[in-house]
Design a protein around this motif. Sequence first.
Motif, short mmCIF file in Angstrom:
data_model
loop_
_atom_site.label_atom_id
_atom_site.label_comp_id
_atom_site.label_asym_id
_atom_site.label_seq_id
_atom_site.Cartn_x
_atom_site.Cartn_y
_atom_site.Cartn_z
N GLY A 16 0.80 -1.22 0.00
CA GLY A 16 0.00 0.00 0.00
C GLY A 16 0.83 1.27 0.00
O GLY A 16 2.07 1.23 -0.06
N SER A 17 0.12 2.38 0.07
CA SER A 17 0.77 3.70 -0.01
C SER A 17 0.26 4.60 1.09
O SER A 17 -0.86 4.46 1.58
N LEU A 18 1.12 5.55 1.45
CA LEU A 18 0.75 6.61 2.39
C LEU A 18 1.50 7.87 2.00
O LEU A 18 2.60 7.80 1.42
N ARG A 19 0.93 9.00 2.36
CA ARG A 19 1.61 10.27 2.17
C ARG A 19 1.68 10.99 3.51
O ARG A 19 0.65 11.32 4.09
N LEU A 20 2.88 11.20 3.98
CA LEU A 20 3.09 11.90 5.24
C LEU A 20 3.32 13.38 4.97
O LEU A 20 3.88 13.76 3.95
N SER A 21 2.89 14.19 5.93
CA SER A 21 3.11 15.63 5.86
C SER A 21 3.79 16.09 7.14
O SER A 21 3.59 15.52 8.21
N CYS A 22 4.58 17.14 7.00
CA CYS A 22 5.23 17.74 8.16
C CYS A 22 5.14 19.25 8.02
O CYS A 22 5.73 19.82 7.10
N ALA A 23 4.38 19.86 8.91
CA ALA A 23 4.26 21.31 8.93
C ALA A 23 5.29 21.88 9.89
O ALA A 23 5.37 21.46 11.04
N ALA A 24 6.07 22.82 9.39
CA ALA A 24 7.13 23.42 10.20
C ALA A 24 6.82 24.87 10.50
O ALA A 24 6.24 25.59 9.68
N SER A 25 7.21 25.31 11.68
CA SER A 25 7.06 26.71 12.05
C SER A 25 8.33 27.15 12.77
O SER A 25 9.06 26.33 13.33
N GLY A 26 8.57 28.45 12.72
CA GLY A 26 9.73 28.98 13.41
C GLY A 26 11.01 28.94 12.61
O GLY A 26 12.08 29.27 13.13
N ILE A 27 10.93 28.52 11.35
CA ILE A 27 12.11 28.51 10.48
C ILE A 27 11.74 29.13 9.16
O ILE A 27 10.57 29.18 8.78
N ILE A 28 12.75 29.60 8.45
CA ILE A 28 12.53 30.09 7.09
C ILE A 28 12.70 28.89 6.18
O ILE A 28 13.83 28.48 5.87
N THR A 77 5.90 23.16 4.43
CA THR A 77 5.53 21.76 4.62
C THR A 77 6.43 20.87 3.78
O THR A 77 6.72 21.19 2.62
N VAL A 78 6.84 19.78 4.36
CA VAL A 78 7.59 18.76 3.64
C VAL A 78 6.78 17.46 3.65
O VAL A 78 6.07 17.18 4.63
N TYR A 79 6.83 16.74 2.55
CA TYR A 79 6.02 15.54 2.37
C TYR A 79 6.91 14.31 2.17
O TYR A 79 8.06 14.42 1.74
N LEU A 80 6.33 13.16 2.46
CA LEU A 80 6.99 11.89 2.14
C LEU A 80 5.94 10.98 1.53
O LEU A 80 5.04 10.51 2.23
N GLN A 81 6.03 10.79 0.25
CA GLN A 81 5.15 9.85 -0.44
C GLN A 81 5.78 8.47 -0.38
O GLN A 81 6.93 8.29 -0.80
N MET A 82 5.05 7.51 0.13
CA MET A 82 5.56 6.15 0.30
C MET A 82 4.68 5.20 -0.47
O MET A 82 3.46 5.18 -0.28
N ILE A 83 5.28 4.40 -1.33
CA ILE A 83 4.55 3.38 -2.08
C ILE A 83 5.22 2.03 -1.84
O ILE A 83 6.31 1.96 -1.27
N SER A 84 4.53 0.98 -2.26
CA SER A 84 5.06 -0.38 -2.12
C SER A 84 5.56 -0.62 -0.70
O SER A 84 6.67 -1.15 -0.49
N LEU A 85 4.75 -0.26 0.25
CA LEU A 85 5.17 -0.35 1.65
C LEU A 85 5.36 -1.80 2.07
O LEU A 85 4.65 -2.71 1.62
N LYS A 86 6.34 -1.99 2.95
CA LYS A 86 6.69 -3.30 3.47
C LYS A 86 6.53 -3.32 4.98
O LYS A 86 6.61 -2.26 5.63
N PRO A 87 6.35 -4.49 5.56
CA PRO A 87 6.24 -4.55 7.03
C PRO A 87 7.44 -3.91 7.74
O PRO A 87 7.27 -3.31 8.81
N GLU A 88 8.60 -4.00 7.14
CA GLU A 88 9.78 -3.41 7.78
C GLU A 88 9.80 -1.89 7.71
O GLU A 88 10.69 -1.25 8.28
#
Length: 114
Positions: A16-28, A77-88
């Motif tokens: 399966g797939s997931l898309r992670l997001s990370c919202a950052a504050s306090g930095i340029i 915001t920085v993202y991480l798109q993950m596909i072909s996910l494995k148990p590890e």
Amino acid sequence: QVQFVESGGGLVQPGGSLRLSCAASGIIFGRYAMGWYRQVPGNQRELVAVIRSDGTTTYADSVKGRFTISSDNAKNTVYLQMISLKPEDTAVYFCNGAYVRSAWGLGTQVTVSS
């Protein structure tokens, strides 16, 4: 004060797939290389993906070809798109500076299981 808020984790079946997001504050945003890390209980935190201010990216061998890091500087915001996910790939995922790190956020849990 720099803060990171990760989201988008969950339970997904192998392949399966997931898309992670990370919202950052306090930095340029965009001036610093950003990274996605993951940690399994009992293990050290592992840097799995980096995106630099010039847009170049680097991946750990374990995720190369399956994970894609990207950023939206306007949204801090920085993202991480993950596909072909494995148990590890099961871990808590965090974002932070790739080379100069600030306080860690709470992370987001990714569980890959059938």
